[in-house]
Design a protein around this motif. Structure first.
Motif, PDB file in Angstrom:
ATOM      1  N   UNK A 103      37.530  47.907  33.239  1.00 58.33           N
ATOM      2  CA  UNK A 103      37.314  47.812  34.685  1.00 58.33           C
ATOM      3  C   UNK A 103      38.363  46.865  35.251  1.00 58.33           C
ATOM      4  N   UNK A 104      38.211  46.445  36.485  1.00 58.47           N
ATOM      5  CA  UNK A 104      39.235  45.665  37.164  1.00 58.47           C
ATOM      6  C   UNK A 104      39.492  44.274  36.620  1.00 58.47           C
ATOM      7  N   UNK A 105      38.653  43.798  35.725  1.00 55.39           N
ATOM      8  CA  UNK A 105      38.897  42.482  35.123  1.00 55.39           C
ATOM      9  C   UNK A 105      38.572  42.435  33.630  1.00 55.39           C
ATOM     10  N   UNK A 106      38.402  43.595  33.014  1.00 55.51           N
ATOM     11  CA  UNK A 106      38.069  43.657  31.588  1.00 55.51           C
ATOM     12  C   UNK A 106      38.962  44.666  30.880  1.00 55.51           C
ATOM     13  N   UNK A 107      39.489  44.234  29.736  1.00 54.49           N
ATOM     14  CA  UNK A 107      40.339  45.083  28.914  1.00 54.49           C
ATOM     15  C   UNK A 107      39.697  45.280  27.550  1.00 54.49           C
ATOM     16  N   UNK A 108      40.096  46.321  26.867  1.00 54.02           N
ATOM     17  CA  UNK A 108      39.755  46.508  25.460  1.00 54.02           C
ATOM     18  C   UNK A 108      41.081  46.478  24.716  1.00 54.02           C
ATOM     19  N   UNK A 109      41.199  45.516  23.807  1.00 52.67           N
ATOM     20  CA  UNK A 109      42.453  45.305  23.097  1.00 52.67           C
ATOM     21  C   UNK A 109      42.208  45.448  21.601  1.00 52.67           C
ATOM     22  N   UNK A 110      43.117  46.155  20.936  1.00 55.44           N
ATOM     23  CA  UNK A 110      43.016  46.338  19.484  1.00 55.44           C
ATOM     24  C   UNK A 110      43.533  45.106  18.756  1.00 55.44           C
ATOM     25  N   UNK A 167      36.699  41.050  39.668  1.00 60.62           N
ATOM     26  CA  UNK A 167      37.008  42.274  40.408  1.00 60.62           C
ATOM     27  C   UNK A 167      35.699  43.039  40.591  1.00 60.62           C
ATOM     28  N   UNK A 168      35.613  43.850  41.626  1.00 61.03           N
ATOM     29  CA  UNK A 168      34.386  44.629  41.828  1.00 61.03           C
ATOM     30  C   UNK A 168      34.114  45.558  40.647  1.00 61.03           C
ATOM     31  N   UNK A 169      32.850  45.784  40.387  1.00 60.09           N
ATOM     32  CA  UNK A 169      32.429  46.663  39.285  1.00 60.09           C
ATOM     33  C   UNK A 169      32.630  48.124  39.682  1.00 60.09           C
ATOM     34  N   UNK A 170      32.937  48.955  38.687  1.00 58.73           N
ATOM     35  CA  UNK A 170      33.013  50.393  38.935  1.00 58.73           C
ATOM     36  C   UNK A 170      32.055  51.163  38.026  1.00 58.73           C
ATOM     37  N   UNK A 223      33.497  52.387  45.093  1.00 56.32           N
ATOM     38  CA  UNK A 223      34.873  52.646  45.529  1.00 56.32           C
ATOM     39  C   UNK A 223      35.743  51.407  45.389  1.00 56.32           C
ATOM     40  N   UNK A 224      35.221  50.243  45.799  1.00 55.46           N
ATOM     41  CA  UNK A 224      35.977  48.996  45.638  1.00 55.46           C
ATOM     42  C   UNK A 224      36.340  48.786  44.169  1.00 55.46           C
ATOM     43  N   UNK A 225      35.361  48.970  43.300  1.00 55.18           N
ATOM     44  CA  UNK A 225      35.596  48.780  41.870  1.00 55.18           C
ATOM     45  C   UNK A 225      36.581  49.778  41.301  1.00 55.18           C
ATOM     46  N   UNK A 226      36.458  51.036  41.706  1.00 53.12           N
ATOM     47  CA  UNK A 226      37.358  52.073  41.195  1.00 53.12           C
ATOM     48  C   UNK A 226      38.801  51.814  41.631  1.00 53.12           C
ATOM     49  N   UNK A 273      32.031  41.754  49.764  1.00 48.72           N
ATOM     50  CA  UNK A 273      31.938  41.627  48.320  1.00 48.72           C
ATOM     51  C   UNK A 273      32.383  40.239  47.861  1.00 48.72           C
ATOM     52  N   UNK A 274      33.486  39.748  48.435  1.00 49.28           N
ATOM     53  CA  UNK A 274      34.052  38.457  48.017  1.00 49.28           C
ATOM     54  C   UNK A 274      33.271  37.266  48.561  1.00 49.28           C
TER      55      UNK A 274
END
Length: 161
Positions: free
Chosen positions: A12-19, A34-37, A59-62, A154-155
């Motif tokens: 999502x807008x503030x989370x990554x998946x890293x190997x 960041x907003x959730x999607x 929509x904000x999150x996406x 939202x903020x």
């Protein structure tokens, strides 16, 4: 700890998946929100807190997520700075993803108007992201320009006219 970051997926807008060598890890980008999607507990809390409806908040999150995807896709190499023992309340590692220009992706997300200073960082008035967030708001960058009223709700900030 600083390591090269490869095989990055945006959750999502503030989370990554890293190997990592021993598997994949969810990584919360340091100092931003960041907003959730995805409908989850935070999404439902944000709906109640802001009064925004499902579609608007989604929509904000996406939009924020798509911007992060563009930032990641536009670079060849990243480094991840993190403390292996430090995790957030959702079990994610907390780290700074740094691009090949030496700039954190968190900074770019705030500067471009797709994320805000996380509440824990907001307690530090000298945190450099405050100025970036104010500038993004004033220049109507990202969410501040696309959906200004909704972004401010939202903020939790006031909309200046």
């Amino acid at each position: 700890m600083t390591i090269p970051a490869e095989n990055i997926t945006v959750e999502d807008g503030d989370t990554l998946i890293i190997s990592f060598a021993d598997g994949k890890e969810r990584v919360q980008l340091m100092d931003i929100d960041a907003p959730e999607d995805t409908e989850n507990a935070k999404f439902r809390l944000d709906m109640r807190r802001t009064g925004l409806d499902y579609d608007t908040l989604f929509s904000l999150g996406a939009i924020a997520t798509q911007h992060l995807i563009k930032l990641i896709a536009g670079e060849d190499s990243f480094t991840l700075q993190y403390q292996p023992e430090k995790r957030d309340r959702y079990g994610r590692l907390v780290g700074a993803l740094i691009d090949n220009e030496g700039v954190s992706i968190s900074e770019r997300m705030v500067l471009n108007g797709y994320a805000i200073v996380k509440s824990t960082a907001a307690e530090n008035p000298a945190h450099p992201y405050h100025a970036l967030q104010r500038n993004a708001q004033e220049e109507m960058q990202g969410l501040w320009g696309l959906l200004p009223k909704q972004a401010h709700l939202w903020a939790g900030t006031s909309l200046k006219r």
